[in-house]
Design a protein around this motif. Structure first.
Motif, PDB file in Angstrom:
ATOM      1  N   ARG A1533     -55.551  11.216  70.463  1.00 56.23           N
ATOM      2  CA  ARG A1533     -54.992  10.278  71.440  1.00 56.23           C
ATOM      3  C   ARG A1533     -56.108   9.408  72.052  1.00 56.23           C
ATOM      4  NH1 ARG A1533     -50.329   9.888  74.419  1.00 56.23           N
ATOM      5  NH2 ARG A1533     -50.515   8.959  76.508  1.00 56.23           N
ATOM      6  N   CYS A1534     -57.246  10.023  72.342  1.00 62.55           N
ATOM      7  CA  CYS A1534     -58.383   9.262  72.860  1.00 62.55           C
ATOM      8  C   CYS A1534     -58.820   8.194  71.860  1.00 62.55           C
ATOM      9  CB  CYS A1534     -59.551  10.200  73.151  1.00 62.55           C
ATOM     10  SG  CYS A1534     -59.347  11.179  74.634  1.00 62.55           S
ATOM     11  N   MET A1535     -58.834   8.574  70.598  1.00 61.25           N
ATOM     12  CA  MET A1535     -59.252   7.614  69.592  1.00 61.25           C
ATOM     13  C   MET A1535     -58.290   6.429  69.527  1.00 61.25           C
ATOM     14  SD  MET A1535     -59.612   8.039  65.483  1.00 61.25           S
ATOM     15  CE  MET A1535     -57.848   7.765  65.351  1.00 61.25           C
ATOM     16  N   VAL A1536     -56.989   6.723  69.620  1.00 59.98           N
ATOM     17  CA  VAL A1536     -56.001   5.643  69.584  1.00 59.98           C
ATOM     18  C   VAL A1536     -56.159   4.733  70.789  1.00 59.98           C
ATOM     19  CG1 VAL A1536     -53.539   5.137  69.665  1.00 59.98           C
ATOM     20  CG2 VAL A1536     -54.387   6.971  68.212  1.00 59.98           C
ATOM     21  N   LYS A1537     -56.399   5.318  71.954  1.00 62.52           N
ATOM     22  CA  LYS A1537     -56.567   4.488  73.153  1.00 62.52           C
ATOM     23  C   LYS A1537     -57.822   3.625  73.062  1.00 62.52           C
ATOM     24  CE  LYS A1537     -53.979   7.027  76.652  1.00 62.52           C
ATOM     25  NZ  LYS A1537     -54.031   7.593  78.000  1.00 62.52           N
ATOM     26  N   LYS A1538     -58.895   4.198  72.494  1.00 63.01           N
ATOM     27  CA  LYS A1538     -60.092   3.385  72.337  1.00 63.01           C
ATOM     28  C   LYS A1538     -59.849   2.257  71.330  1.00 63.01           C
ATOM     29  CE  LYS A1538     -64.250   5.077  72.403  1.00 63.01           C
ATOM     30  NZ  LYS A1538     -64.749   4.685  73.693  1.00 63.01           N
ATOM     31  N   MET A1539     -59.084   2.549  70.315  1.00 59.27           N
ATOM     32  CA  MET A1539     -58.782   1.513  69.335  1.00 59.27           C
ATOM     33  C   MET A1539     -57.931   0.392  69.924  1.00 59.27           C
ATOM     34  SD  MET A1539     -60.213   1.778  66.426  1.00 59.27           S
ATOM     35  CE  MET A1539     -61.198   2.939  65.515  1.00 59.27           C
ATOM     36  N   ASP A1540     -57.128   0.716  70.938  1.00 64.73           N
ATOM     37  CA  ASP A1540     -56.320  -0.328  71.576  1.00 64.73           C
ATOM     38  C   ASP A1540     -57.200  -1.408  72.193  1.00 64.73           C
ATOM     39  OD1 ASP A1540     -53.980   0.837  70.839  1.00 64.73           O
ATOM     40  OD2 ASP A1540     -53.746   1.994  72.688  1.00 64.73           O
ATOM     41  N   ARG A1541     -58.413  -1.027  72.609  1.00 64.71           N
ATOM     42  CA  ARG A1541     -59.294  -2.006  73.242  1.00 64.71           C
ATOM     43  C   ARG A1541     -60.061  -2.849  72.220  1.00 64.71           C
ATOM     44  NH1 ARG A1541     -60.375   2.678  76.514  1.00 64.71           N
ATOM     45  NH2 ARG A1541     -62.409   2.976  75.511  1.00 64.71           N
ATOM     46  N   LEU A1542     -59.951  -2.466  70.953  1.00 65.01           N
ATOM     47  CA  LEU A1542     -60.655  -3.201  69.904  1.00 65.01           C
ATOM     48  C   LEU A1542     -59.893  -4.477  69.571  1.00 65.01           C
ATOM     49  CD1 LEU A1542     -63.165  -2.832  68.108  1.00 65.01           C
ATOM     50  CD2 LEU A1542     -61.665  -1.860  66.364  1.00 65.01           C
ATOM     51  N   ARG A1543     -60.565  -5.575  69.522  1.00 67.54           N
ATOM     52  CA  ARG A1543     -59.926  -6.862  69.311  1.00 67.54           C
ATOM     53  C   ARG A1543     -59.622  -7.122  67.842  1.00 67.54           C
ATOM     54  NH1 ARG A1543     -63.465 -10.873  73.329  1.00 67.54           N
ATOM     55  NH2 ARG A1543     -62.977  -9.730  75.278  1.00 67.54           N
ATOM     56  N   GLY A1545     -57.940  -6.562  64.758  1.00 69.59           N
ATOM     57  CA  GLY A1545     -56.787  -5.774  64.365  1.00 69.59           C
ATOM     58  C   GLY A1545     -56.923  -5.135  62.995  1.00 69.59           C
ATOM     59  N   ARG A1546     -57.575  -5.809  62.074  1.00 72.43           N
ATOM     60  CA  ARG A1546     -57.684  -5.258  60.737  1.00 72.43           C
ATOM     61  C   ARG A1546     -58.533  -3.995  60.721  1.00 72.43           C
ATOM     62  NH1 ARG A1546     -59.221  -9.633  56.329  1.00 72.43           N
ATOM     63  NH2 ARG A1546     -58.825  -7.756  55.070  1.00 72.43           N
ATOM     64  N   MET A1547     -59.381  -3.849  61.718  1.00 76.92           N
ATOM     65  CA  MET A1547     -60.221  -2.660  61.769  1.00 76.92           C
ATOM     66  C   MET A1547     -59.514  -1.492  62.450  1.00 76.92           C
ATOM     67  SD  MET A1547     -64.089  -2.260  63.283  1.00 76.92           S
ATOM     68  CE  MET A1547     -64.724  -3.387  62.038  1.00 76.92           C
ATOM     69  N   LYS A1548     -58.735  -1.802  63.475  1.00 79.76           N
ATOM     70  CA  LYS A1548     -58.121  -0.704  64.222  1.00 79.76           C
ATOM     71  C   LYS A1548     -56.784  -0.267  63.659  1.00 79.76           C
ATOM     72  CE  LYS A1548     -55.725  -3.599  67.670  1.00 79.76           C
ATOM     73  NZ  LYS A1548     -55.611  -3.912  69.096  1.00 79.76           N
ATOM     74  N   LEU A1549     -56.092  -1.172  62.924  1.00 82.61           N
ATOM     75  CA  LEU A1549     -54.737  -0.866  62.480  1.00 82.61           C
ATOM     76  C   LEU A1549     -54.666   0.380  61.603  1.00 82.61           C
ATOM     77  CD1 LEU A1549     -51.849  -1.782  62.650  1.00 82.61           C
ATOM     78  CD2 LEU A1549     -52.226  -3.234  60.635  1.00 82.61           C
ATOM     79  N   PRO A1550     -55.555   0.584  60.587  1.00 83.37           N
ATOM     80  CA  PRO A1550     -55.434   1.808  59.770  1.00 83.37           C
ATOM     81  C   PRO A1550     -55.521   3.077  60.589  1.00 83.37           C
ATOM     82  CG  PRO A1550     -56.911   0.229  58.734  1.00 83.37           C
ATOM     83  CD  PRO A1550     -56.621  -0.303  60.100  1.00 83.37           C
ATOM     84  N   TRP A1551     -56.424   3.104  61.566  1.00 84.47           N
ATOM     85  CA  TRP A1551     -56.585   4.324  62.365  1.00 84.47           C
ATOM     86  C   TRP A1551     -55.350   4.568  63.227  1.00 84.47           C
ATOM     87  CZ3 TRP A1551     -60.824   7.103  61.174  1.00 84.47           C
ATOM     88  CH2 TRP A1551     -61.872   6.431  60.541  1.00 84.47           C
ATOM     89  N   GLN A1552     -54.862   3.534  63.870  1.00 88.55           N
ATOM     90  CA  GLN A1552     -53.682   3.707  64.720  1.00 88.55           C
ATOM     91  C   GLN A1552     -52.457   4.114  63.902  1.00 88.55           C
ATOM     92  OE1 GLN A1552     -53.630  -0.179  66.630  1.00 88.55           O
ATOM     93  NE2 GLN A1552     -54.482   0.683  68.513  1.00 88.55           N
ATOM     94  N   TRP A1553     -52.319   3.492  62.751  1.00 86.71           N
ATOM     95  CA  TRP A1553     -51.145   3.803  61.927  1.00 86.71           C
ATOM     96  C   TRP A1553     -51.229   5.227  61.392  1.00 86.71           C
ATOM     97  CZ3 TRP A1553     -47.099   0.442  61.470  1.00 86.71           C
ATOM     98  CH2 TRP A1553     -46.076   0.814  60.591  1.00 86.71           C
TER      99      TRP A1553
END
Length: 1993
Positions: A1533-1543, A1545-1553
């Motif tokens: 959950r912490c990782m997902v929240k940190k990824m939300d702050r990443l601008r 999208g192509r980098m954070k989307l795989p992790w969040q998904w």
């Protein structure tokens, strides 16, 4: 400028001008440091400058202040170290309060002066080190600084421009080698260091060299920098400018560019060319380490599975920037070394090189050929073959696309230079092939079959890929005939060098393919003639010609056995010189003489000798083939020696004619010799030896009519070449021929054992010999003195002439002056040493028969031999020393005159004895030559030992034979000498005593199961032993000492050689005699009793009759007798008779301890000691223990301690006399004994015994009594001090002593409820706080805790355990300052030590002693971080997230995920099984969670995700523990929240998904994730950061396509298994198999695979002909994972017929050759065999566990780990039903039922909850019945029978092709299966009695005994077995070899015991480990012995 002026200016109105003046003064001033020192003294912490910086915002002022502060910081870092605190203060003020200004000045638009000022400041801060550098890393806004722009701010006029200071700033970080974590954090700053690479091409050479050196030492060679960091730092993009430095041009070159460098002035160009080699040297060293070092570079070892060709693709991308690497030596070496360490790069590199491979006469093409040659030379095919098989080795040797047509085109180019380099390439291929074959043959891990087949196939493949021999021969002709050619830029190559390369290639052809056709194509005689006619100009060419001659001679000598001899091919009558020159014999003779005439140099002397030796050897060998024996007939040395250099042609022709004539008339000359011998036999002066040698040998020969006698094996008295020469000279007289013949005969005489016949023949031909020789022969023949010409008449006096003069005149006075040591050195010709020695020896032989003055003359000759040896030995001429020794020792006359045991020794005996000693001491290779002399010694001592005078020295002649490690005597000979000496033993004969003693010592060393004394010798020794012990001792004290040592060693020898059979034959009278021996021999008696227990009756009766002899020496025998039930009454009677002595011994503490202590336990058991005696003994022990004042207690105390227990059984007795009760008294005595004995005596066993006594009594002690007793005296305090003082530095005993202290401390300081019972008098109690401080402040504590050596691990565990016990008793001892010490010793693993440290940290944190410290670092990083105290409120600085992540090893973290313990609780409150290879998730998981939760940290989102947090989070979801599952989910959950702050999208989307689809699959419930799914997700987290990976897109697509993760299915099973990708289909399958093998860990995982028929797919892949070895090995790993699950093992055997299919995988292929699979997929591969054996082992272990484990409702933890919470009960019952019901199982076994789970229609359909439950029947059985069945349950006999059949079928393949470790494992499986057959054969199951017939133990053992190749096992283990083990392995054959072992030299055994078994190879140690090899052979040895013992039951 004075500091006062500066301060006044700063306080006034002109601060700017004052600062400018001061800075100008400091610039370039040598006294600048003194001014800065005054400034720091005048202004504390530079507050005046810092305050001005705060108040004045004028840019000019700020800039000048920064400039001044930069000078201050640099001076503090350099010279003014005492102001380091001021420097730290300035650093923090600037970074905390003016960070914005610093970043503003570092912008790309700032002026260069501003940038330089700030960079100087930052450089000074970093140079301060420690916290200052750490502050720069953490507080400077690195992300806002564009270092690439700063690196481009270059000013060619300013030597220290902005770029220079930027480089100094970076290098300041890298130079902090003592603080590696600083370097690691700096390297984490992306794009910082790499920003300076681009401009290095134009930087000054000094700067470039400095940068490269620092990066090489501080980054590459720094073991603290991980390889991951290095890979991220040196990418293909960043390495491109580094590679460009090979063409460095410097600052001036930048002005015109690299292409126009020639436009510069000549001086500048020369300067650049002069400095460039220095840059290239450092650069090349840097790149070699970076690209070729597995340890320090970025290259990875290629995986041991074929198909992983892209392992180092990253590295290939880097080197691809070298466009034309062949143009420079550095580029060629770099490319070749890289490809050598990563051969898979050949595949992409060679196609790119193909466009340049067109044959053309240019330097470029020659450079490419040379690079290809180096590339092959650097390859290591033998290593690659281990992983990739024969194709992999061939790919490293035959570089594609270099086919035979290309090589042929090179050789047909018509240009000698191109031909030469083409030949060099072929030579590298052939030499590498030969080296590979040699490596294969030398390997100890390969079988004989492999060693036979693989080299043959390798040679055939290589030779088929090259050109034929005729093409090479054509190159030879071209090199000779073609005129001089040249190529621009290529140095001329002499013809000799070209021919030498061709000859080397031809030599390798003949080595690899020896055949007649190859030999004929070479035509070596013509080659030798051509080489002899070559003209040479330089020394190198001369050396090359000698090498050519050696190779040509090798061709001539290399003719096979089926070919004609030299004489059959070339021997014809040749009259003209031209015809003679084409003759082989003539060419050999001429070559021999030419080599002697070459001027010798240091380089070519060895080659000259080699040419001469080869010529002589070839002639001798060829002559022997036609009937001229080498020893006499064929020895042409003397004939060759006397050919002078000024008449070589004529005399070489003459010698050739002699050989031709002799060969053509052998029979005729043989008859002439026989006639001459017959004639001489009738003469009266002929020696008897001559009469018995020649004629008698001929008479005894069985010759058929008309048979050629010359072909018979007979030693001629002289060479038939002599007769051939006589006939030639007689027919055509020539003075030169006569003189040559006479010179030869003069030397040849000395080589004959008996020259009489030759002398007689020569004297009959007086006309053809010189007058001098004639007179010499007459003197010799008649044996009389003759007048000889004076020595002054000789032009050059040589040693041979001196000896001849002395022989003829006996004038020693004249000769002696020439034989002084200095002159003898000058006249001694080493080349003629054998001639000189032969001459002396034959003179000695002649003089031994002379009665008058013979001995005196012999002494002169002996003296001369000794002097010659002395000279040669001093000059270390081993070759000539060996020649001398060998000739002397082999001489028959010397041996016949050797008489060592005489009162006065002859000179010859002294010479022989001295030379024998020399051989055995220094020249051990000649040791066999001493064998006849030892036989002579044995004969003399056996026949004359009883009649010898005691004054004769027996020891000296035997000394070297017995004491030398290289002795040639055998065990049998040693025994015979020993018996002979023992029979005539006399105490007064000192030399005999010495001999006997040394023989016994040698017998003790060499006696074993292979070598032992005969029973007759043993009885003789025993009788002699009894006889000598009965004799009255009348000798002196020294003789008595000698006699005692002999007797004691003789007793040891008898103990060693007497076995049960010998002991049984001993009579009662002999045993009685042994008991009467004085001094007694208790050890021998005990040994006899052990070997044959019935002797106990006799021994017991003797002790009963003679109780006086019992104590103390016979106490061991009585103790042993008391354990024998049959004679216990007699033994007890004997014990009762010595009861009073026992009491006296027990009460006398002044007496030393002896063997009597062995009787104390028996006396106590049988109540021999009464209560009063026991009370007195205990009281005396207590009094001594209490009253002792730093004095060691009695040695008897440990053996008397049981008296306290015995007294306690009777009742409290000690309390009646005012002592503590028995238990407490025992404790006090034991503690005192340990206290005074620990480290004062080396008695670890006794101390451990006493400690064990204390440990056992602790539960019986009353805590209150114990505490009060300890409080009333100083025992506790002194005991603690002593243990701590010694224990913390003792790695052997320390852990046990500290453990004892921990147990006592827990009782001593234990808190009781209510606080009652504490002792009133606590004056002597050591306070627990003081106790804890004593530990923490111990001088060895920190050293111990920070010691990483494995041998100190147990001691560290013990001390932490002690600390934990103290902390548990009273938490007040904790202090926050202790935490950094624990963190420094911590490594975050699951080792026992780390778990205990984590428990300590948990206790400290729970008790509130970790408020200001964050436990985020561990190991050396924690030590470094916490050692510097800060001046802020916090005690220590908080570590950075980058520091934490730098400590995490990704490989270890992934290994932790694969081996995650799902039952491990989150709280560290217990110690679990230790495993140092995995992280402790109880520490690491909360740490990563906190890093993600802390919003103030500067950790980027992407770094957090790729740090392993996501992988650990998914792994934690598989845990059964709720807390672990929860923290894993929170981390995700912490990782997902940190990824939300990443601008982005192509980098954070795989992790969040990825996290989202897994979360959706839980449906809001807490579900445990299957390990199979978790491992797929872990791999996915790694792939998201590797877009270039083949699995990146499949995994990414799978994560994006599914809205909900399919938790209970194998992810992407069918898409990956049936992949249709053109290039990556194999990678897809490999990924799937890898996921299955690591993910199947529990029964839930197996259930998921069962639903998708995964086992069927895997078994199908194993039988697929298209699957390569790598995939099959992975498939076997999947089966192994399934077999670990009980249900999986049952299904594989019952349903899938695994035991039937496995042999098909491993058995050899029987298909037609044209239909056989490729080598990569063929059965029999070592890795495949290993996988099969591993599966079999796992199946067997799981099946056994399934029937032997205890069944109950409450399953044990080890079983629960493999059972899912929802399904474990029904799965358990299902497996239980299948195995319990024997009827059902036997039917199912005969006819398999295909059972599978019901699934929905779609392959990937989502199952409902009911679908996930495995169908089973509820079988309710009583727990008691289950327990009863579990004890009697066995595997079904049919299962065992099929398993044994599987092993039998696999045995031939596995035993012939598998590695050593697999071999051992397979033998262990056979042993376990056979042992289980014995178990089930005794099973009471009557219903299975018929089926048991198929697995009867006798039949099974007989079958397996025939299958195992015991001879092969013995050869495999040769050198690794002890003698006893070797006898066991050989079994029945051992009896046949006993005589061989007894008769072999003892040096064989002595060398085996004294030398190590393995020698470490210095080459390629990255691939091989000697220690691992030893472990493998040890495991094989243990497996073989285990199997043998089971088969022999």
């Amino acid at each position: 400028m004075k500091v006062e002026d500066l301060l006044q200016g700063l306080e006034g109105d002109t601060p700017l001008q004052a600062l400018k003046d001061f800075n100008g003064f400091l610039l370039g001033n040598k006294n600048a440091s003194e001014a800065i020192n005054d400034l720091l003294l005048a202004s504390k912490d530079c507050e005046i400058l810092l305050s001005l910086l705060v108040n004045n915002k004028h840019i000019g002022v700020v800039l000048e202040i920064l400039t001044t502060l930069s000078y201050v910081l640099l001076s503090i870092a350099d010279e003014l170290n005492e102001f380091s605190s001021t420097g730290l203060h300035i650093t923090r003020q600037l970074l905390n309060n003016h960070g914005t200004d610093l970043n503003k000045f570092l912008s790309s638009i700032s002026a260069p002066r501003s940038i330089k000022a700030v960079l100087r400041c930052l450089t000074g801060m970093v140079l301060l080190g420690g916290e200052a550098a750490n502050d720069v890393l953490t507080k400077l806004d690195w992300s806002s600084i564009r270092f690439s722009d700063l690196a481009r701010r270059v000013n060619i006029i300013d030597e220290r421009d902005a770029r220079a200071w930027l480089i100094y700033f970076f290098l300041a970080f890298l130079n902090m080698t003592d603080e590696p974590y600083i370097i690691e954090q700096f390297l984490q700053k992306k794009d910082a260091l790499s920003s300076i690479y681009d401009g290095l091409l134009f930087d000054p050479s000094e700067r470039v060299i400095n940068v490269l050196k620092v990066m090489h030492e501080s980054i590459l060679l720094n073991e603290n920098i991980s390889k991951t960091t290095k890979v991220s730092l040196f990418t293909p993009v960043t390495c491109q400018p580094i590679l460009q430095l090979y063409g460095w041009i410097g600052p001036m070159g930048k002005t015109v560019g690299r292409e126009n460098i020639d436009r510069l002035d000549q001086d500048i160009v020369e300067s650049i060319e002069k400095e460039r080699p220095q840059v290239k040297e450092i650069l090349h060293k840097f790149l070699l380490t970076l690209c070729t070092s597995f340890k320090y570079g970025i290259i990875f070892k290629e995986k041991n599975k074929p198909g992983y060709e892209k392992t180092n693709w990253w590295l290939y991308t880097i080197i691809s920037h070298l466009k034309t690497p062949w143009e420079s030596a550095e580029g060629r070496e770099l490319i070749c070394k890289i490809i050598a360490y990563s051969p898979s790069l050949l595949k992409p590199f060679m196609p790119e090189l193909r466009q340049h491979l067109e044959v053309r006469q240019t330097k470029v093409f020659i450079d490419i050929l040379y690079m290809l040659t180096q590339m092959v030379e650097n390859q290591m095919p033998w290593i690659r073959m281990e992983s990739f098989g024969l194709p992999g080795a061939l790919a490293s040797i035959l570089l594609k696309p270099l086919d035979p047509s290309f090589i042929q085109s090179v050789l047909e180019s018509g240009h000698t230079f191109i031909n030469h380099f083409g030949i060099l390439f072929i030579h590298s291929v052939l030499s590498k092939t030969k080296e590979t074959c040699d490596r294969i043959m030398q390997s100890q891990s390969l079988t004989l079959e492999v060693k036979e087949k693989v080299p043959r196939k390798l040679k055939e493949s290589v030779l088929s890929g090259l050109v034929p021999v005729c093409s090479i021969v054509q190159c030879w002709e071209l090199a000779i005939t073609q005129q001089h050619q040249s190529i621009e830029g290529v140095q001329d190559i002499p013809v000799t060098i070209q021919l030498l390369s061709i000859a080397k290639v031809l030599t390798l052809y003949t080595d690899l393919q020896p055949s007649k056709s190859v030999y004929e194509a070479i035509n070596p005689i013509q080659k030798l003639q051509t080489v002899g006619n070559l003209s040479v100009k330089t020394e190198n060419e001369n050396y090359a010609r000698l090498e050519l001659q050696v190779l040509c001679l090798g061709f001539i000598a290399g003719s096979g056995p089926g070919q004609e001899t030299v004489f059959q091919r070339f021997m014809t009558e040749k009259t003209s010189l031209q015809q003679m020159e084409n003759d082989c014999v003539y060419q050999l003779i001429k070559t021999y003489n030419d080599s002697k005439n070459i001027s010798a140099t240091n380089n070519n002397t060895k080659l000259m000798l080699s040419v001469a030796d080869k010529c002589q050897k070839i002639l001798s060998v060829e002559l022997a083939k036609v009937g001229l024996a080498t020893n006499y007939d064929g020895n042409v040395k003397y004939w060759l020696k006397h050919i002078p250099h000024n008449n070589t042609v004529k005399l070489s022709s003459f010698l050739t004619q002699i050989i031709q004539k002799t060969v053509s008339s052998l029979n005729h000359y043989t008859d002439r010799i026989v006639e001459a011998g017959t004639r001489l036999n009738h003469q009266t002066n002929t020696s008897a030896h001559m009469k018995l040698s020649i004629l008698k040998a001929i008479d005894s020969m069985e010759i058929v009519d008309n048979e050629d006698i010359s072909q018979q094996t007979i030693a001629m008295p002289f060479s038939r070449l002599v007769l051939g020469a006589i006939d030639l000279i007689s027919s055509n007289p020539d003075p030169e021929h006569s003189h040559y013949f006479s010179s030869v005969m003069s030397d040849y005489l000395y080589s004959l054992n008996d020259p009489d016949l030759l002398i007689d023949v020569l004297l009959q031909e007086e006309s053809i010999i010189t007058p001098d020789l004639k007179e010499y022969l007459k003197c010799w023949h008649k044996g009389k003195q003759k007048k000889y010409k004076s020595l002054q008449q000789f032009d050059n006096v040589n040693l041979s002439e001196l000896l001849k003069y002395f022989f003829m005149t006996h004038d020693w006075d004249t000769v002696e002056k020439y034989l002084e040591e200095k002159k003898l050195v000058n006249i001694l010709e080493k080349g003629d040493l054998d001639l000189i020695v032969s001459q002396i020896l034959i003179y000695i032989c002649l003089q031994t028969n002379v009665k008058r003055k013979g001995t005196a003359i012999v002494k002169k000759y002996v003296y001369l031999l000794k002097e010659i040896y002395k000279i040669l030995d001093q000059e270390s001429e081993q070759k000539y020393v060996h020649c001398l020794l060998q000739m002397v020792l082999e001489n028959s006359k010397i041996l016949s005159c050797y008489k060592p045991f005489t009162d006065v020794q002859s000179p010859i005996s002294e010479l022989a004895q001295e030379f024998v000693d020399f051989v055995l001491q220094k020249h051990t290779t000649l040791a066999p030559k001493t064998s006849p002399y030892f036989e002579t010694l044995v004969q003399h001592i056996q026949s004359n030992s009883r009649n010898m005078n005691e004054t004769i020295d027996l020891w000296s002649p035997f000394s070297q034979f017995i004491s030398s490690e290289n002795t040639i005597i055998s065990y049998e000979d040693l025994e015979s000498v020993f018996i002979a000496c023992l029979e005539s033993f006399s105490v007064t004969w000192s030399s005999q005593n010495k001999l006997i003693y040394e023989i016994i010592q040698l017998l003790l060393k060499t006696t074993s199961a292979k070598r032992t004394l005969t029973p007759q010798s043993i009885h003789l020794i025993l009788n002699k032993f009894e006889e000598l012990n009965k004799e009255e001792k009348t000798e002196s004290a020294e003789q008595d000492k000698t006699s005692f040592s002999i007797m004691s060693n003789l007793e040891k020898l008898m103990i060693q050689v007497i076995d049960g059979k010998v002991a049984e034959k001993l009579s009662a009278e002999e045993l009685k005699q042994l008991m009467r021996c004085q001094p007694p021999c208790p050890d021998l008696c005990c040994h006899l009793l052990t070997q044959y227990p019935p002797h106990a009756t006799i021994f017991a009766k003797q002790l009963k009759k003679r109780p006086a002899i019992i104590l103390p020496l016979q106490a061991p025998l009585l103790a042993l007798l008391l354990t024998q039930n049959e004679i216990v009454n007699a033994a007890e009677s004997a014990l009762n008779k010595v009861s009073e002595k026992l009491k006296t011994w027990a009460l006398n503490f002044d007496e030393k301890n002896n063997e009597t202590n062995l009787l104390i336990p028996h006396a106590l058991q049988r109540n021999v000691l009464d209560v009063d005696c026991l009370t007195e003994v205990c009281k005396k022990m207590y009094d001594e223990a209490v009253a002792s004042d730093q004095q060691p207690l009695s040695e008897k105390i440990p053996s008397l301690l049981p008296a306290f227990h015995k007294l306690a059984e009777v009742g409290p007795q000690l309390s009646k006399i005012g002592l503590p009760e028995e238990t407490m008294a025992l404790l006090i005595v034991s503690l005192n004994y340990i206290k005074y004995s620990y480290h004062k005596k080396n008695e670890p066993e006794i101390l451990l015994k006493v400690a064990n006594v204390i440990e056992k009594m602790l539960p019986k002690l009353d805590e209150v009594t114990f505490q009060r007793t300890m409080a009333c005296n100083k025992l506790w305090m002194s005991f603690v001090k002593q243990i701590l003082r010694k224990g913390l530095s003792d790695a052997s005993m320390g852990p046990d002593m500290l453990h004892l202290l921990q147990l006592l401390s827990s009782m001593m300081y234990k808190r009781r409820q209510g606080g009652g019972g504490r002792p009133r008098d606590e004056s002597h109690v050591l306070p627990i706080t003081t106790f804890y401080k004593m530990i923490m402040s111990h001088t060895q504590y920190l050293t111990l805790m920070f010691n990483r050596e494995p041998e100190w691990e147990r001691l560290k565990e013990a001390i932490v355990e002690l600390q934990q016990a103290l902390v548990d008793c009273q938490t007040e001892v904790c202090q926050e300052s202790h935490v950094p010490i624990f963190l420094g010793a911590y490594t975050a693993s699951m080792s026992t030590l780390d778990q205990r440290i984590l428990m300590m940290l948990h206790t400290y944190e729970r008790e509130g002693h970790m408020n200001t410290i964050q436990p985020m670092l561990w190991g050396d990083a924690a030590v470094t971080h916490f050692r510097i105290k800060t001046q802020s409120e916090q005690l220590f600085l908080n570590p950075n997230p980058e520091q934490v992540l730098a400590l995490i090893e990704m490989d270890k973290l992934l290994h932790t995920c694969r081996h995650f313990n799902t039952r491990l609780p989150l709280e560290a409150n217990a110690v679990h099984p230790g495993d140092k290879s995995v992280y402790d998730i109880r520490f690491l998981l909360p740490l990563l969670f906190n890093l993600g939760w802390d919003r103030t940290s500067h950790l980027t989102e992407y770094d957090y995700a790729t740090s392993g947090a996501a992988a650990l989070g998914f792994t934690a979801l598989t845990s059964h523990e709720r807390e672990v599952w929860g923290i894993g989910a929170a981390t995700l959950r912490c990782m997902v929240k940190k990824m939300d702050r990443l601008r982005r999208g192509r980098m954070k989307l795989p992790w969040q998904w990825l996290v989202g689809v897994v979360s959706c699959s839980f449906e809001g419930q807490q579900r445990r994730l299957p390990a199979l799914a978790a491992h797929f997700l872990v791999k996915a987290t790694q792939l998201f950061s590797q877009p270039e990976h083949p699995m990146y897109h499949p995994v990414l697509n799978y994560a994006f396509i599914l809205p909900v993760f399919k938790t209970y299915f194998v992810p992407e099973l069918y898409p990956l298994f049936n992949s249709k990708h053109v290039t990556d289909h194999r990678d897809h399958r490999s990924f799937l198999l890898n996921n299955l093998s690591s993910g199947i860990r529990q029964i839930l995982d197996y259930s998921i695979t069962k639903r998708t028929f995964t086992a069927t797919l895997i078994l199908g892949m194993l039988q697929s002909p298209t699957a390569d070895i790598g995939l099959k090995v992975q498939a076997l790993e999947v089966l192994e994972a399934m077999a670990r699950i009980h249900l999986g093992a049952v299904d594989l055997v019952r349903v899938h017929n695994l035991l039937t299919l496995l042999p098909l995988v491993a058995l050899p292929d029987t298909t037609a050759p044209e239909l056989q699979p490729s080598p990569a997929t063929r059965p029999g591969h070592p890795q495949l065999m290993t996988g099969v054996v591993q599966v079999l082992s796992t199946v067997w272990a799981t099946l056994l566990d399934s029937v032997t484990r205890k069944r109950s409702n409450a399953l044990p933890p080890e079983e629960q780990e493999f059972l899912p919470e929802e399904e474990e009960e029904e799965e358990d019952r299902r497996g239980k039903r299948k195995w319990n019901n024997r009827e059902t199982f036997s039917k199912c076994f005969k006819k398999a039922k295909n059972e599978s789970l019901d699934v929905n229609d779609g392959d990937d359909a989502e199952p409902c909850t009911q679908d996930m439950e495995i169908e089973s029947e509820n079988i309710k059985v009583n727990n008691n019945e289950l327990a009863e069945k579990s004890r009697t349950r066995r595997l079904h006999p049919l299962v065992v029978h099929e398993y044994l059949n599987c092993l039998k079928l696999l045995a031939p393949s596995i035993l012939s092709t598998s590695p050593i470790a697999t071999y051992a494992q397979f033998l262990n499986l056979i042993a376990d299966a056979v042992n289980y057959v014995d178990v089930i054969a005794t099973s009471p199951m009557e219903k299975l009695s018929i089926r048991l017939i198929a697995v009867t133990p006798t039949a099974v053992k007989q079958q397996l005994n025939e299958i195992v190749n015991w001879d092969h096992l013995h050869k495999q283990l040769q050198g690794h077995l002890t003698d006893e083990e070797e006898v066991l392995v050989l079994r029945e054959k051992a009896k046949e070899k006993l005589h061989e072992w007894r008769s072999e030299p003892l040096s064989t055994h002595l060398h085996k015991t004294l030398k190590p078994k393995h020698t470490k190879d210095s080459k390629h140690q990255d691939e091989f480990s000697d220690q691992d090899t030893k472990k493998e052979y040890d495991s094989l040895k243990q497996a073989v012995i285990k199997l043998l013992k089971i088969l022999e039951k």
